[in-house]
Design an enzyme around this catalytic site. Structure first.
Site, PDB file in Angstrom:
ATOM      1  N   ASP A  53     124.678 -94.552-117.796  1.00 40.28           N
ATOM      2  CA  ASP A  53     123.432 -95.144-117.310  1.00 40.28           C
ATOM      3  C   ASP A  53     123.722 -95.775-115.952  1.00 40.28           C
ATOM      4  O   ASP A  53     124.872 -95.773-115.504  1.00 40.28           O
ATOM      5  CB  ASP A  53     122.873 -96.173-118.315  1.00 40.28           C
ATOM      6  CG  ASP A  53     121.344 -96.175-118.268  1.00 40.28           C
ATOM      7  OD1 ASP A  53     120.797 -96.417-117.176  1.00 40.28           O
ATOM      8  OD2 ASP A  53     120.710 -95.912-119.297  1.00 40.28           O
ATOM      9  N   GLU A  78     112.322 -91.424-117.010  1.00 36.81           N
ATOM     10  CA  GLU A  78     112.090 -92.448-115.988  1.00 36.81           C
ATOM     11  C   GLU A  78     112.681 -92.094-114.626  1.00 36.81           C
ATOM     12  O   GLU A  78     113.449 -92.871-114.069  1.00 36.81           O
ATOM     13  CB  GLU A  78     112.665 -93.796-116.471  1.00 36.81           C
ATOM     14  CG  GLU A  78     112.046 -94.267-117.777  1.00 36.81           C
ATOM     15  CD  GLU A  78     112.590 -95.602-118.265  1.00 36.81           C
ATOM     16  OE1 GLU A  78     111.781 -96.439-118.666  1.00 36.81           O
ATOM     17  OE2 GLU A  78     113.828 -95.812-118.251  1.00 36.81           O
ATOM     18  N   HIS A  84     118.729 -92.709-113.876  1.00 32.71           N
ATOM     19  CA  HIS A  84     119.694 -93.529-114.636  1.00 32.71           C
ATOM     20  C   HIS A  84     121.122 -93.087-114.311  1.00 32.71           C
ATOM     21  O   HIS A  84     121.976 -93.024-115.201  1.00 32.71           O
ATOM     22  CB  HIS A  84     119.438 -93.410-116.145  1.00 32.71           C
ATOM     23  CG  HIS A  84     118.202 -94.136-116.610  1.00 32.71           C
ATOM     24  ND1 HIS A  84     118.181 -95.488-116.842  1.00 32.71           N
ATOM     25  CD2 HIS A  84     116.958 -93.683-116.881  1.00 32.71           C
ATOM     26  CE1 HIS A  84     116.959 -95.844-117.246  1.00 32.71           C
ATOM     27  NE2 HIS A  84     116.212 -94.772-117.260  1.00 32.71           N
TER      28      HIS A  84
HETATM   29  C1  TNX Z   1     113.348 -97.195-122.026  1.00 31.56           C
HETATM   30  S1  TNX Z   1     113.933 -94.764-123.881  1.00 31.56           S
HETATM   31  C2  TNX Z   1     114.462 -96.453-121.716  1.00 31.56           C
HETATM   32  C3  TNX Z   1     115.789 -97.067-121.782  1.00 31.56           C
HETATM   33  C4  TNX Z   1     115.698 -98.552-121.951  1.00 31.56           C
HETATM   34  C5  TNX Z   1     114.655 -98.880-123.014  1.00 31.56           C
HETATM   35  C6  TNX Z   1     114.542-100.368-123.274  1.00 31.56           C
HETATM   36  C7  TNX Z   1     114.246 -94.259-122.533  1.00 31.56           C
HETATM   37  C8  TNX Z   1     114.281 -92.831-122.520  1.00 31.56           C
HETATM   38  N1  TNX Z   1     114.416 -95.087-121.508  1.00 31.56           N
HETATM   39  O1  TNX Z   1     116.528 -96.745-120.624  1.00 31.56           O
HETATM   40  O2  TNX Z   1     116.944 -99.054-122.315  1.00 31.56           O
HETATM   41  O3  TNX Z   1     113.407 -98.406-122.607  1.00 31.56           O
HETATM   42  O4  TNX Z   1     113.756-100.640-124.390  1.00 31.56           O
END
Ligand code: TNX
Length: 534
Positions: free
Chosen positions: A187, A322, A258
């Site tokens: 990450d 994301e 990420h």
């Molecule tokens: C969303 S779930 C994210 C994570 C975070 C999480 C925190 C996802 C695919 N992405 O990177 O840790 O929310 O709740």
């Protein structure tokens, strides 16, 4: 009148005792209580006719040794005063039959995994006090999992968790008859897997100088050099450990976003060329892998080669979530790619990226999993979708005949608070009580019978932005993981929240026996403080 009251009292007492000594989580499909019980002693032998079931014997013996101080002699031939574990290839997939009598116990799995689950049931029938005689009620159980995929995620990118804790986590998964460990290995703030071809991923990308998580006081905030990673040797050891427990580890290597830890290590992989700093805060970073640069794909393929050599899993997770498109919009290489590949926009560029990686993963005989953002701009042809932003991604994917794993944040994010007014919780995290986890139904009602067959199962997630140590991770897991295990294992019509809460009373004692931390508030009370330090 007095006699009547006595009778009622005796009846209630009997119910309480029955409820106490048979308290299996997840609830088996069929259970019949019989008369009497078997007493397990150090003279009881463990009959294992099939060498392949030795893993199950080893697990049972290490559990007995650890919590009750005894280990059983393993034999091949049946005899009196014994527990026999057999695998006969018949019955429901990964199911088992469990029969205990005053004379002995027999567990028959339809597969070796089925026998292992039968052994987990035996563990759940043991007393929760170390010093009690090991009395096991006479029962007949026929059982099999409802869903093929019963997973738990651990995020080791935000905070590093030791090999020892990862193994403990795997044991918790096994004790709940779950079978997938989704290991979120990379990450922005940490790259945790040694890649021989790119040593800087762990020389640079596994370390940061500060961790600033604003209002939380259980952090490593300050100038501390924080980090850690797993060597390939550690990983092979952990993969074997999971395999011995019928658990598949799905590695996740995040892309295209990420990924700041990779860019800080190899800046030429980003659109601007850097330099990039190892992040110290939990935000969405704009810098992501450059989708226009051939070097990016060469790098990812080389990394995946090493990952696939370490993990035999049929599934490889590539994240895909994301991804801000800011850099791609102004990057000449990304814009050239959009033009040359006749893509409409940056969303299609993300889809191009993911499809290209999927092709590579498929060429190695593996299946790619991505978070539901991979639906945007066109889904890769063979991808499995993990639905996290609610259920809609899962619904769309199942309707398009793609396999889905349901993990909607509202029910399955165990980093969210599990009680009202919990301290140290960012306001975007929704209250996710164990009750609500228990009430979750993984097959969305919108799906037709045909489409619902694409729901492979579900998963609970321990994201660790705000979980910096094992004690807190355990606190956030329990009892929600126990609730989810029943959602994923037990037949839908056998799920009953009241009955579950009664069984949880025993499960809390079992947590005590294990020496694990947990949230004591379930089901209704509001006491108990959050542990902040290990
Ligand atoms: C969303 S779930 C994210 C994570 C975070 C999480 C925190 C996802 C695919 N992405 O990177 O840790 O929310 O709740």
């Amino acid at each position: 009148m007095r006699a009547f009251i006595n009778l009622i009292f005796c009846f209630l007492l009997t119910c309480a005792v029955v409820a106490q000594d048979i308290s299996i989580i997840p609830q088996p499909a069929h259970l019949v209580k019989k008369e009497g019980s078997f007493v397990l002693t150090k003279n009881t032998s463990l009959i294992i006719p099939d060498e392949a079931d030795m893993k199950t014997a080893v697990f049972l013996n290490s559990y007995l040794k650890r919590f009750y101080g005894i280990a059983l002699t393993v034999k091949k031939q049946a005899g009196k005063n014994s527990i026999q574990i057999n695998t006969k290839r018949s019955g429901e997939a990964n199911g088992y039959t469990f029969e205990s009598n005053p004379d002995g116990i027999s567990i028959t799995g339809a597969t070796h995994a089925g026998s292992f689950y039968g052994m987990q049931t035996l563990i759940q029938l043991l007393p929760v006090q170390r010093s009690s005689p090991l009395k096991i009620s006479s029962v007949r159980i026929e059982d099999a999992p409802r869903f093929a995929y019963r997973g738990m995620l651990l995020d080791v990118g935000r905070y590093f968790y030791s090999v020892e804790f990862v193994k403990k986590y795997i044991d918790f998964i096994a004790l709940h008859k779950m079978n997938y460990f989704h290991w979120h290995l990379t990450d922005d703030p940490g790259w945790r897997i040694e890649i021989k071809k790119y040593p800087d991923l762990t020389n640079v990308g596994a370390w940061r100088n500060k961790t600033n998580i604003f209002q939380f006081n259980d952090t490593t905030a300050g100038d501390e050099h924080y980090g850690g990673y797993y060597t390939q040797e550690d990983i092979r050891d952990i993969v074997q450990y999971a395999n011995d427990r019928y658990i598949t580890i799905i590695p996740e290597i995040e892309m295209p976003a990420h990924s700041l830890s990779a860019l800080a290590s190899y800046p030429e992989l980003g659109c601007t060329g850097g330099p990039y700093e190892m992040p110290e805060k939990w935000t969405s970073y704009l810098d992501v892998f450059c989708a226009g640069n051939e070097k990016t794909f060469e790098f990812i393929e080389n990394v995946l080669d090493e990952v696939m050599a370490l993990f035999p899993s049929p599934y490889i997770h590539i994240g895909g979530d994301e991804c801000p498109k800011d850099r791609w919009k102004t990057c000449p290489k990304c814009q050239a790619r959009i033009k040359n590949e006749n893509l409409k926009d940056e969303h299609e560029l993300q889809s191009y990226f993911i499809k290209r990686i999927e092709k590579y993963i498929n060429s190695k005989g593996r299946t790619m999993i991505g978070w539901d953002e991979i639906l945007e701009g066109g889904l890769a042809p063979n991808a499995v979708v993990m639905s996290w932003r609610g259920e809609s991604g899962g619904i769309a994917a199942a309707q398009a005949k793609h396999t889905v794993i349901m993990t909607p944040s509202r029910y399955c994010y165990f980093d969210y608070p599990q009680k009202e007014n919990a301290e140290n919780v960012p306001d975007w995290m929704k209250l996710t009580t164990a009750d609500s986890v228990y009430m979750y139904e993984p097959v969305p009602k919108e799906l037709s019978k045909e489409a619902s067959r694409y729901v492979l199962g579900g998963q609970g997630n321990i994201w660790t932005e705000f979980i910096s140590n094992p004690a807190r991770a355990e606190y956030m897991m329990f009892p929600r993981m126990s609730a989810l295990s029943e959602v994923l294992w037990s037949p839908k019509d056998k799920r009953n929240i009241h009955d579950f809460k009664t069984r949880m009373m025993m499960q809390f004692k079992r947590y005590d026996l294990w020496g694990t931390n947990y949230c004591k508030t379930f089901p209704d009370s509001t006491s108990s403080a959050m542990p902040t330090k290990n």
